[in-house]
Write a protein that holds these residues in place. Structure first.
Motif, PDB file in Angstrom:
ATOM      1  N   ALA A  55       0.825  -1.207   0.000  1.00 25.60           N
ATOM      2  CA  ALA A  55       0.000   0.000   0.000  1.00 25.60           C
ATOM      3  C   ALA A  55       0.854   1.249   0.000  1.00 25.60           C
ATOM      4  O   ALA A  55       0.526   2.243  -0.659  1.00 25.60           O
ATOM      5  CB  ALA A  55      -0.914  -0.017   1.228  1.00 25.60           C
ATOM      6  N   ARG A  56       1.960   1.246   0.707  1.00 25.85           N
ATOM      7  CA  ARG A  56       2.845   2.421   0.737  1.00 25.85           C
ATOM      8  C   ARG A  56       3.599   2.589  -0.569  1.00 25.85           C
ATOM      9  O   ARG A  56       3.802   3.700  -1.038  1.00 25.85           O
ATOM     10  CB  ARG A  56       3.813   2.283   1.904  1.00 25.85           C
ATOM     11  N   LEU A  57       4.037   1.461  -1.166  1.00 26.44           N
ATOM     12  CA  LEU A  57       4.775   1.539  -2.433  1.00 26.44           C
ATOM     13  C   LEU A  57       3.869   1.958  -3.587  1.00 26.44           C
ATOM     14  O   LEU A  57       4.315   2.593  -4.551  1.00 26.44           O
ATOM     15  CB  LEU A  57       5.419   0.186  -2.750  1.00 26.44           C
ATOM     16  N   ALA A  58       2.558   1.590  -3.481  1.00 26.65           N
ATOM     17  CA  ALA A  58       1.632   1.901  -4.573  1.00 26.65           C
ATOM     18  C   ALA A  58       1.324   3.382  -4.641  1.00 26.65           C
ATOM     19  O   ALA A  58       0.893   3.876  -5.700  1.00 26.65           O
ATOM     20  CB  ALA A  58       0.330   1.110  -4.399  1.00 26.65           C
ATOM     21  N   GLY A  59       1.579   4.143  -3.564  1.00 30.03           N
ATOM     22  CA  GLY A  59       1.294   5.563  -3.567  1.00 30.03           C
ATOM     23  C   GLY A  59      -0.205   5.829  -3.501  1.00 30.03           C
ATOM     24  O   GLY A  59      -1.015   5.070  -4.021  1.00 30.03           O
ATOM     25  N   GLY A  60      -0.580   6.917  -2.818  1.00 25.29           N
ATOM     26  CA  GLY A  60      -1.991   7.227  -2.652  1.00 25.29           C
ATOM     27  C   GLY A  60      -2.637   6.270  -1.668  1.00 25.29           C
ATOM     28  O   GLY A  60      -2.046   5.302  -1.210  1.00 25.29           O
ATOM     29  N   SER A  61      -3.868   6.550  -1.331  1.00 27.98           N
ATOM     30  CA  SER A  61      -4.559   5.723  -0.345  1.00 27.98           C
ATOM     31  C   SER A  61      -5.657   4.894  -0.959  1.00 27.98           C
ATOM     32  O   SER A  61      -6.428   4.254  -0.238  1.00 27.98           O
ATOM     33  CB  SER A  61      -5.157   6.635   0.752  1.00 27.98           C
ATOM     34  N   GLN A  62      -5.763   4.902  -2.320  1.00 26.16           N
ATOM     35  CA  GLN A  62      -6.874   4.169  -2.932  1.00 26.16           C
ATOM     36  C   GLN A  62      -6.770   2.678  -2.628  1.00 26.16           C
ATOM     37  O   GLN A  62      -7.766   2.026  -2.291  1.00 26.16           O
ATOM     38  CB  GLN A  62      -6.897   4.405  -4.453  1.00 26.16           C
ATOM     39  N   LEU A  63      -5.595   2.120  -2.810  1.00 30.67           N
ATOM     40  CA  LEU A  63      -5.436   0.689  -2.556  1.00 30.67           C
ATOM     41  C   LEU A  63      -5.712   0.370  -1.084  1.00 30.67           C
ATOM     42  O   LEU A  63      -6.413  -0.606  -0.760  1.00 30.67           O
ATOM     43  CB  LEU A  63      -4.011   0.253  -2.924  1.00 30.67           C
ATOM     44  N   ALA A  64      -5.181   1.194  -0.183  1.00 28.85           N
ATOM     45  CA  ALA A  64      -5.403   0.954   1.243  1.00 28.85           C
ATOM     46  C   ALA A  64      -6.887   1.032   1.577  1.00 28.85           C
ATOM     47  O   ALA A  64      -7.423   0.208   2.331  1.00 28.85           O
ATOM     48  CB  ALA A  64      -4.613   1.958   2.074  1.00 28.85           C
ATOM     49  N   ALA A  65      -7.568   2.031   1.010  1.00 31.55           N
ATOM     50  CA  ALA A  65      -8.999   2.193   1.315  1.00 31.55           C
ATOM     51  C   ALA A  65      -9.801   1.017   0.783  1.00 31.55           C
ATOM     52  O   ALA A  65     -10.719   0.516   1.446  1.00 31.55           O
ATOM     53  CB  ALA A  65      -9.510   3.503   0.731  1.00 31.55           C
ATOM     54  N   ALA A  66      -9.460   0.571  -0.425  1.00 31.24           N
ATOM     55  CA  ALA A  66     -10.191  -0.561  -1.007  1.00 31.24           C
ATOM     56  C   ALA A  66      -9.993  -1.826  -0.174  1.00 31.24           C
ATOM     57  O   ALA A  66     -10.949  -2.577   0.098  1.00 31.24           O
ATOM     58  CB  ALA A  66      -9.732  -0.781  -2.451  1.00 31.24           C
ATOM     59  N   LEU A  67      -8.742  -2.067   0.189  1.00 31.07           N
ATOM     60  CA  LEU A  67      -8.468  -3.252   0.998  1.00 31.07           C
ATOM     61  C   LEU A  67      -9.179  -3.158   2.351  1.00 31.07           C
ATOM     62  O   LEU A  67      -9.711  -4.152   2.874  1.00 31.07           O
ATOM     63  CB  LEU A  67      -6.958  -3.399   1.207  1.00 31.07           C
ATOM     64  N   ALA A  68      -9.175  -1.954   2.946  1.00 32.99           N
ATOM     65  CA  ALA A  68      -9.830  -1.787   4.255  1.00 32.99           C
ATOM     66  C   ALA A  68     -11.332  -2.018   4.159  1.00 32.99           C
ATOM     67  O   ALA A  68     -11.935  -2.641   5.040  1.00 32.99           O
ATOM     68  CB  ALA A  68      -9.535  -0.398   4.821  1.00 32.99           C
ATOM     69  N   GLU A  69     -11.965  -1.480   3.076  1.00 35.33           N
ATOM     70  CA  GLU A  69     -13.407  -1.670   2.901  1.00 35.33           C
ATOM     71  C   GLU A  69     -13.759  -3.161   2.797  1.00 35.33           C
ATOM     72  O   GLU A  69     -14.714  -3.642   3.413  1.00 35.33           O
ATOM     73  CB  GLU A  69     -13.886  -0.935   1.648  1.00 35.33           C
ATOM     74  N   GLU A  70     -12.973  -3.881   2.002  1.00 32.21           N
ATOM     75  CA  GLU A  70     -13.256  -5.304   1.825  1.00 32.21           C
ATOM     76  C   GLU A  70     -13.064  -6.076   3.149  1.00 32.21           C
ATOM     77  O   GLU A  70     -13.902  -6.912   3.516  1.00 32.21           O
ATOM     78  CB  GLU A  70     -12.320  -5.872   0.748  1.00 32.21           C
ATOM     79  N   ALA A  71     -11.975  -5.771   3.843  1.00 32.87           N
ATOM     80  CA  ALA A  71     -11.738  -6.466   5.119  1.00 32.87           C
ATOM     81  C   ALA A  71     -12.807  -6.121   6.164  1.00 32.87           C
ATOM     82  O   ALA A  71     -13.240  -6.974   6.954  1.00 32.87           O
ATOM     83  CB  ALA A  71     -10.351  -6.103   5.656  1.00 32.87           C
ATOM     84  N   LEU A  72     -13.275  -4.857   6.148  1.00 32.42           N
ATOM     85  CA  LEU A  72     -14.313  -4.456   7.104  1.00 32.42           C
ATOM     86  C   LEU A  72     -15.615  -5.190   6.827  1.00 32.42           C
ATOM     87  O   LEU A  72     -16.316  -5.600   7.755  1.00 32.42           O
ATOM     88  CB  LEU A  72     -14.510  -2.939   7.030  1.00 32.42           C
ATOM     89  N   ARG A  73     -15.938  -5.365   5.540  1.00 30.93           N
ATOM     90  CA  ARG A  73     -17.145  -6.123   5.209  1.00 30.93           C
ATOM     91  C   ARG A  73     -17.053  -7.552   5.733  1.00 30.93           C
ATOM     92  O   ARG A  73     -18.009  -8.098   6.280  1.00 30.93           O
ATOM     93  CB  ARG A  73     -17.362  -6.125   3.682  1.00 30.93           C
ATOM     94  N   ASP A  74     -15.887  -8.171   5.577  1.00 30.87           N
ATOM     95  CA  ASP A  74     -15.706  -9.531   6.084  1.00 30.87           C
ATOM     96  C   ASP A  74     -15.834  -9.585   7.608  1.00 30.87           C
ATOM     97  O   ASP A  74     -16.401 -10.520   8.162  1.00 30.87           O
ATOM     98  CB  ASP A  74     -14.325 -10.072   5.671  1.00 30.87           C
TER      99      ASP A  74
END
Length: 1615
Positions: free
Chosen positions: A110-129
């Protein structure tokens, strides 16, 4: 290593995407995922440093591909796979390792990818689970993802997402089980959320932290004990975020970002719940950490801070002020120290800290206005922690400390304080073991805790505001009724309440609560304690009830809950107190608008109330069936009690006026009753229920008026009542005759009426017997017709017809009537009808078929049988009563015509009275009856056996033995049935141990003799578990032998001699009780010592079932024996020989025994009995036993036994100086044989003046004694020399008195020697011991002749010689035991010596540890043990290479000056290990408590011969203080290995060259008095939960650290 691996991979390829792609292929093993994580972290680090030369542009895209193409699918797969089990996936540990590595890799992506889009997407999916609530492994994976990507989210833009994640994480963390149980998958997920996710979100601050804080505060009240753990875990991990950072107050914007937990009352309530209620140590540790951290933050910030309480205007739960900084720091430092010390759970560690708790109260209360400065709930947390400790000693110490609060200070009122008293304090007070006596306190002196509780409650309630007092007392009483209390706690609580000063505090609700408490007291089996508690509860009601709020009917209903036979007996002090209370308040009671319990309107006057009560009681019911059931006895009991109370109140008022007023009042009350009773005989239409109620009230009036404890001699009321009843006797007797004989009773419920009628008839017979029986009185005229009608009914047989219910009931009633007549005739001989010649009645009763049963009525009437009252429990009970009444009649016949009973069956050919003149058949029928009758109906059968067995023992021995067996089976089966056991046991003993039976059995020496002996030992065995059984046997036998001794002078005790084992066992009887049994006995003795002040002592008969009374009975019996009577003399001599044999047997069974052990007690009782019977010994008999007595002096005995042996030897030599030659022979053995016993014989010589009192020529004896003693004055044994000097001093004074010229030449030598001993220089042990032995009671005060009495033998000497209090028998018990008469010729009391005033203590025992208590009186130790787990440890990382010198060069000498003191250590394994460690590291010496430990195999196994190369020094624990002070003088620094409040971290301490390490005991550590001798305490830093190391390990660590430092110093010196 990870860094090296990542560098090696990157060196293989310049393009990181290739490496990442290679790692993402293949099986997802833990090693592969961890390698991927290391590589991503290395790339992330290069990116952060700006070194993006390796495909920097493609790196973000590669990171996204790794995340989306590899890590996310990997985590999804792990989410859906259960942990462990049969699934082919990885096991749980491997799976968690993969999860952890994948989460860390995902964060890097997530840090290497830059921006928070990847982090936010991963967090949303994990929160749903996570919110989907799937299986626990899925939750773990989701938490790992959220913990990984959470820090990458933007606080502002992703604020709502962070808030939702925080809420979900908090909910998961708080859902964990807080009880500290075994963790499961769900608990693992919760712990992961609390330990990883929440700290990660806390770093984001802002919305996430606010969401967590709001979630923690939204739950309202603090959680319970089981749920506080998860909350404290969350608070602990977020402590740095929830508490302000020091310096943050400089920037107001920074200060507003985060919450301040110090200002929230919910936060502090949670901390308090963790401190006081948490079950596991880790939760309590977190609570202490939060408190300590908040105090540290407040001290560093310095700004004012306050947190208001939840409600009210009390002090803040937490506050801070820079002005009070020093006081606040001192308060919280002491507070945290106390809470940490309590974790030790050891009283010897905690007790020195308790004075600091007193200082907390001093800090907590303002000196200016007397208000609370600190919220009192903090103090209550400490007490709660102590009350809930597993260590009951600690609980007791905490309760005592709390109860002592108001002894020295007055604390301001606080609702929290009152709630604590009613809650945790009363819960703690329910533990019976807390009420035990203190060491050294006399039996019966009362529980210290009980007395302090009384003082505390009186003081506290007196200080309460009036508006609070009523509610507090009500809650206190309701608390008492809310649980089942044991007898002892309820007793002392009731006594404390009864002593509260009078006040109008309680109303009807509290009175009902007191009634519920009374019901609680009925549960206990201890009758005396139960009765005493009832007395105190009634006193509580009289002292505290506001009479204007309760009515007389409320009071009367309350009084009905008391058992009159246990507490409220007429004539007791409690009854008088109640009457006085009613007299004072009779016109103040509330006038009730409703109706009372018996349906009458309430009136204010006591007399009017009682008059209406009787009138209402006498009213006939509106509807009634003639076959209705008997009314309940409750109303009759209530009316009778209130009538007698009102009459006695009236008697108080007219005490100094006319006495006739009492008669008039009683007449007014009873007029309705007497009027109805007068009509009973003539009014055949009086309602049945009314007749029942009249007779019930009559019985209850008589029983209540004449309860035991009443002073009936000058009782005017009792006399008046008897006269009133006598005036109605004719009418009542005619009514009873009609009802019993005219077939008016025909249903099963009528059997209860029959019992009522016969009870009334018995009472009337007793009344006529008291006033003088006259022929022709109404009862006389009734008995004969009743007997004849009963016989007629029993003779009527319905031939050929099925019996009806009515006829069978009439037969039962007729047999019961006959039984009543027989019992009355037996008790009252005046009732005897006719002469002793057998009349029709006797012939009929004798001819009745034995064990004849009643046939059950035919089937048509069974329905009526089933519809009967619940008091009828089936036809079997009716038949049992019928058989019982048969045997009552038969018992009467056998007793009346016992002279007609033949000794064998064939002596009477045509018997007139078959049951009497055919005894074998009757005894066989008795055995059959025992198999049929229930246990509560067998008494008359036992009575018949008592008459039959002595007659048949010679001719039908086997039948008699069978009767013994059958009866014993019944008795042994009844041992747990309190109500009927004792009466049955008494009857059993009376027939089996009847004097005639014992005499006959001893003559025959057949089966019966040995069966009686067997039963005797079984009874003694039963008495070990059921107190009082042996008392019944020994009391009956001794009384019967005394009676026979007065009738037959010469052969009276020849029978007793055959059963002398019984007296022997009685002389040595006494069980060692469990602690709870001893406690009950102590409290019962305390109640008995209160005497008439406690009404229960007056009402309840003292059954004298204590074990002491067995020995008292035997001793008093022995005191009555006459030495001039040959049979008495032979009995005493036989008993003496058996006692000496028993002593020898006990000595052989165990050569060494402990003080107060069972062996010690038995031997002590043996010699006490020998002293009692000594006056009956003559010279001839002493010739036979003198060697045994002297031999006993050679045995190694406890002190108390030595005193008795020495005493009896002195008495023998005084009475018979002829035995002095044998006494001198005792000194002729070698010193090796005498070293343990010579002191006994030297002690005898110290009383030579008594021995020679009757000797006309004393000089030869003095010469012999002088020569013997002089040689023992030169013994190498110090104790022997002391005893010899005491004897020499006595003998020399006698020599000077009698002018023995032969010793004139030695005068200067002897006197100078004695003078030198007396004036010994210095203050060493020798001088102290010489002073002590001279001041010892046996040499200074004891007079063998003047002190010869029972009190010295059984009370004073056991007390002075250190025997446990159970063995002390006060002289009052001898006088109270009246079953055996007093012997006027025996010396019962002390002559005027001062022995009874001496205090216990043996000179030889006082030296042991005499210095150990010198510092115990200090109010507060300067340093105390502090068993804590430090939160922060900065352990220096030292990597040193230490080279030892050649080991061979060091043999035989030491290079260090380290002394290790292990004298406090007990276990050989620890000592052996320490010995080996000390030798390896070259310690100069190891001190141990005893060098004998080196012979232990466990020691040798661990030391592996190290003791051969290491100097070992023996220093016993009592000598340690002197040893330490000596070493200090030699320049040694005394270092304690202990955690204390001032201990130094091992890593920070520099050891001096001359160091002495003091190691503590395995369980108790270093005692408090030795801690004060230390120069410094060193503690070992710890990281774990376990709070201490093994003592050998601790010592080894310090020995190594000392060695390491010394080697470094030597190395520096050499360089």
């Amino acid at each position: 290593m990870e860094w090296v691996l990542a560098e090696a991979l990157l060196s293989q390829s310049r393009d990181p995407r290739v490496l990442l792609g290679a790692l993402c292929r293949g099986e997802a093993s833990a090693e592969r995922v961890e390698t991927l994580c290391f590589l991503l972290q290395r790339l992330e680090d290069e990116e952060a440093r700006g070194g993006g030369g390796r495909g920097a542009g493609a790196l973000p895209e590669a990171a996204r591909e790794v995340a989306a193409g590899y890590l996310v699918p990997l985590l999804r797969g792990l989410r859906g796979r259960p942990a462990g089990g049969s699934d082919p996936g990885p096991p749980a540990r491997h799976r968690r390792r993969v999860l952890r590595a994948a989460g860390a890799a995902l964060r890097s992506c997530a840090r290497l990818a830059g921006g928070s889009q990847l982090a936010a997407a991963l967090a949303e999916e994990a929160l749903r689970d996570l919110l989907a609530g799937g299986p626990a492994p899925g939750a773990e994976a989701a938490v790992e993802v959220l913990a990984a990507v959470g820090p990458c989210l933007r606080p502002r833009e992703d604020g709502p997402l962070l808030e939702r994640v925080a809420q979900a994480a908090l909910a998961l963390a708080l859902a964990a089980d807080g009880d500290g149980g075994e963790a499961g998958p769900a608990e693992d997920a919760a712990a992961l959320a609390a330990g990883r996710l929440l700290p990660a979100l806390g770093q984001c601050g802002g919305a996430a932290l606010r969401a967590v804080w709001d979630g923690l505060g939204a739950a309202g009240a603090p959680p319970g004990p089981g749920r506080v753990g998860p909350r404290l875990l969350v608070l602990s991990v977020l402590a740095e975020r929830l508490l302000p950072e020091p310096g943050a107050d400089r920037d107001p914007r920074t200060r507003e970002e985060g919450p301040d937990a110090r200002r929230c009352w919910r936060f502090w309530r949670t901390v308090q719940a963790g401190l006081a209620q948490a079950q596991d140590a880790l939760t309590r540790k977190r609570a202490r950490y939060l408190l300590q951290r908040a105090v540290e933050v407040s001290a560093e910030l310095g700004a004012r801070c306050a947190c208001g309480p939840q409600e009210g205007n009390g002090p803040s739960l937490f506050w801070w002020s820079e002005k009070k900084k020093d006081e606040l720091l001192k308060f919280w430092e002491n507070y945290i120290l106390i809470m940490e010390t309590l974790e030790g759970n050891q009283i010897h560690v905690i007790k020195p800290v308790l004075p600091k708790l007193n200082s907390l109260f001093e800090y907590a209360v303002s000196e200016e206005n007397g208000n609370w400065l600190f919220h009192p709930s903090w103090h209550m947390c400490i007490y709660k922690r102590m009350f809930e400790s597993e260590n009951k000693i600690l609980t007791k110490e905490g309760v005592l400390h709390f109860l002592e609060l108001y002894e020295t200070k007055v604390l301001p009122f606080s609702p929290e304080f009152s709630e604590f008293i009613i809650g945790p304090l009363m819960d703690a007070l329910s533990e019976s073991s807390l009420y035990s006596r203190s060491p050294g306190q006399l039996i019966g002196s009362g529980s210290p805790l009980g007395l302090k509780l009384q003082k505390f409650l009186v003081t506290y309630i007196s200080l309460l505001p009036e508006e609070i007092k009523s509610s507090f007392l009500l809650k206190c009483i309701q608390k008492m009724s809310s649980r089942h209390w044991c007898a002892i706690p309820i007793l002392f609580l009731s006594k404390a309440l009864a002593n509260v000063p009078r006040c109008k505090a309680l109303g009807i609700e509290a009175l009902l609560a007191l009634r519920d408490v009374l019901q609680c007291t009925m549960i206990t089996h201890q009758i005396l304690l139960r009765g005493a508690a009832q007395c105190y509860l009634l006193q509580t009601a009289m002292n505290l009830v506001d009479v204007e709020k309760v009515s007389l009917s409320d009071i009367s209903t309350f009084l009905m809950c008391l058992r009159q036979e246990e507490s409220l007996g007429r004539g007791t002090s409690l009854w008088t107190e109640l009457c006085d209370w009613l007299r004072v308040n009779e016109n103040c009671f509330r006038r009730a608008s409703d109706c009372s319990c018996v349906g009458l309107p309430e009136t204010s006057s006591l007399n009017a109330y009682v008059k209406n009560l009787v009138q209402e009681y006498m009213k006939s019911p509106a509807l009634e069936r003639e076959n209705c059931f008997m009314p309940d006895w409750f109303e009759a009991k209530l009316v009778a009690m209130m009538v007698l109370l009102a009459v006695d109140v009236e008697g108080m008022k007219s005490q100094y006026s006319e006495k006739r007023r009492t008669q008039n009042v009683l007449r007014i009350f009873l007029d309705p009753l007497l009027e109805s009773l007068m009509k009973l005989g003539t009014n055949a239409y009086m309602p049945l229920l009314k007749t029942d109620r009249c007779l019930q009230l009559l019985v209850k009036l008589l029983h209540t008026c004449m309860l035991k404890g009443s002073s009936t001699q000058d009782d005017e009321v009792s006399t008046l009542l008897q006269n009133f009843v006598m005036s109605t006797a004719e009418s009542i007797s005619e009514f009873i005759l009609r009802r019993l004989t005219m077939n008016e009773l025909s249903s099963v419920s009528d059997l209860d009426r029959c019992h009522l009628y016969l009870t009334v008839l018995t009472e009337l017979i007793n009344l006529h017997s008291k006033v003088g029986w006259k022929r022709g009185n109404p009862i006389w005229r009734v008995i004969s017709p009743l007997k004849n009608a009963s016989i007629r009914h029993l003779q009527e047989m319905d031939h050929g017809q099925e019996p009806t219910l009515g006829t069978q009931v009439q037969r039962v009633i007729s047999m019961a009537a006959l039984a009543t007549v027989c019992e009355a005739t037996d008790r009252t001989p005046e009732v005897q009808l006719g002469s002793l010649e057998a009349g029709p009645t006797e012939r009929f009763l004798s001819a009745l078929p034995l064990n004849h049963t009643l046939q059950k009525p035919h089937a048509e009437e069974e329905s009526s049988l089933c519809e009967e009252s619940s008091s009828s429990q089936g036809w079997g009970k009716i038949v049992a009563q019928y058989l019982h009444d048969q045997w009552v009649c038969l018992s009467f016949l056998l007793k009346k015509y016992h002279t007609l009973i033949p000794t064998s069956e064939g002596e009477v050919l045509e018997p007139i009275l078959p049951a009497v003149q055919m005894p074998v058949r009757t005894l066989q029928a008795a055995l059959e009856a025992l198999t049929v009758l229930p246990s509560d109906q067998v008494l008359p059968v036992f009575h018949c056996m008592k008459i039959l067995v002595p007659k048949l023992l010679t001719s039908s021995e086997s039948l008699c033995v069978e009767s013994f067996d059958m009866a014993w089976k019944i008795i042994s089966a009844l041992s747990n049935t309190q109500l009927i056991f004792w009466s049955n046991l008494k009857a059993f003993v009376q027939f089996v141990f009847d004097t005639k039976v014992l005499t006959t059995a001893a003559k025959i020496k057949g089966q019966a003799y040995f069966k009686i002996k067997e039963i005797m030992y079984k009874i003694i065995e039963m008495s070990a578990i059921k107190t009082g059984v042996f008392n019944t046997l020994i009391s009956y036998c001794c009384k019967s032998w005394i009676v026979s001794a007065s009738n037959v002078s010469q052969v009276s005790l020849s029978t007793a001699k055959n059963y002398s084992e019984l007296v022997l066992e009685a002389c040595i009887f006494g069980t060692v009780f469990r602690r709870d049994q001893r406690l009950i006995q102590d409290v019962q003795t305390y109640i008995e010592n209160l005497g008439h002040d406690c009404a229960a002592n007056t009402v309840i008969e003292n059954t004298k079932r204590e074990d002491h009374y067995v020995r008292i009975c035997a001793v008093k019996f022995l005191c009555l024996l006459d030495g001039s009577n040959m049979s008495h003399k032979l009995f005493v001599e036989d008993l003496a020989i058996k006692l000496l044999d028993k002593d020898e047997l006990v000595s052989k069974s165990r050569t060494r025994y402990y003080v107060n052990s069972q062996q010690h007690r038995v031997k002590n009782r043996i010699w006490q009995a020998l002293l009692v019977i000594f006056p009956r010994f003559d010279q001839n008999f002493l010739n036979r036993i003198i060697d045994k007595i002297f031999h006993a002096g050679f045995i190694n005995n406890q002190a108390s036994i030595k005193y008795f042996i020495e005493w009896i030897i002195i008495l023998i030599l005084h009475k018979f100086p002829q035995f002095l030659s044998k006494f001198w022979d005792c000194f002729s053995y070698g010193e090796e044989n005498l070293k343990t016993s010579i002191c006994t014989f030297l002690s005898v010589l110290s009383h030579l003046d008594i021995i020679t009192q009757n000797v006309p020529e004393k000089k030869p004896i003095l010469k012999q004694a002088f020569i013997i003693v002089l040689q023992w004055c030169f013994s190498h044994n110090f104790s022997i020399r002391l005893y010899a000097l005491v004897a020499l001093k006595k003998i020399w004074s006698m020599c000077k008195t009698w002018h023995v010229e032969e010793f004139d030449a030695l005068t200067s030598v002897i006197e100078s020697s004695l003078s030198q001993v007396e004036n010994m220089p210095g203050a060493g042990n020798a001088k102290k011991n010489w002073q002590r032995i001279q001041e010892h009671f046996f040499f200074e005060t004891f007079h063998p002749l003047k002190d010869y009495c029972l009190e010295t033998i059984f009370y004073i000497l056991p007390r002075l010689s250190g025997l446990v209090e159970d063995e002390w028998i006060a002289i009052g018990k001898f006088t109270r035991f009246t079953d055996i008469p007093l012997d006027s010729g025996f010396q019962w009391y002390l002559s005027p010596t001062q022995l009874c005033e001496r205090k216990p203590g043996d000179w030889a025992q006082q030296d042991i540890g005499s210095n150990s208590g010198e510092a115990d009186d200090q109010s507060e130790w300067t340093d105390v043990q502090k068993k804590i787990i430090p939160w922060k440890n900065n352990v220096p990382d030292l990597d040193l290479e230490l080279v030892f010198q050649d080991r061979v060069a060091k043999l035989g000498k030491s290079i260090s000056r380290l002394i290790v003191v292990a004298s406090l250590i007990d276990k050989p394994t620890n000592l052996g290990g320490l010995c080996r460690t000390c030798e390896v590291f070259g310690a100069s010496a190891l001190t141990v408590g005893s060098l004998q430990c080196t012979r232990d195999k466990q020691f040798q196994c661990l030391s592996v011969s190290a003791e051969q190369w290491l100097p070992l020094v023996e220093v016993r624990p009592p000598q340690l203080i002197d040893f330490l002070q000596q070493k200090k003088a030699e320049g040694y620094t005394v270092i304690g290995v202990e955690q204390t409040a001032r201990s130094v971290d091992l890593t920070q301490y520099s050891f001096p060259e001359r160091s002495l390490l003091l190691l503590g005991n395995e369980r108790e550590g270093i005692p408090a008095n030795l801690i004060q001798q230390l120069d410094v305490c060193v503690e070992i830093p710890q990281q774990g939960i376990i709070r201490s190391l093994n003592v050998h390990v601790s010592g080894a660590l310090l020995i190594w650290e000392y060695t390491r430092q010394q080697l470094l110093k030597h190395g520096d010196t050499e360089s």
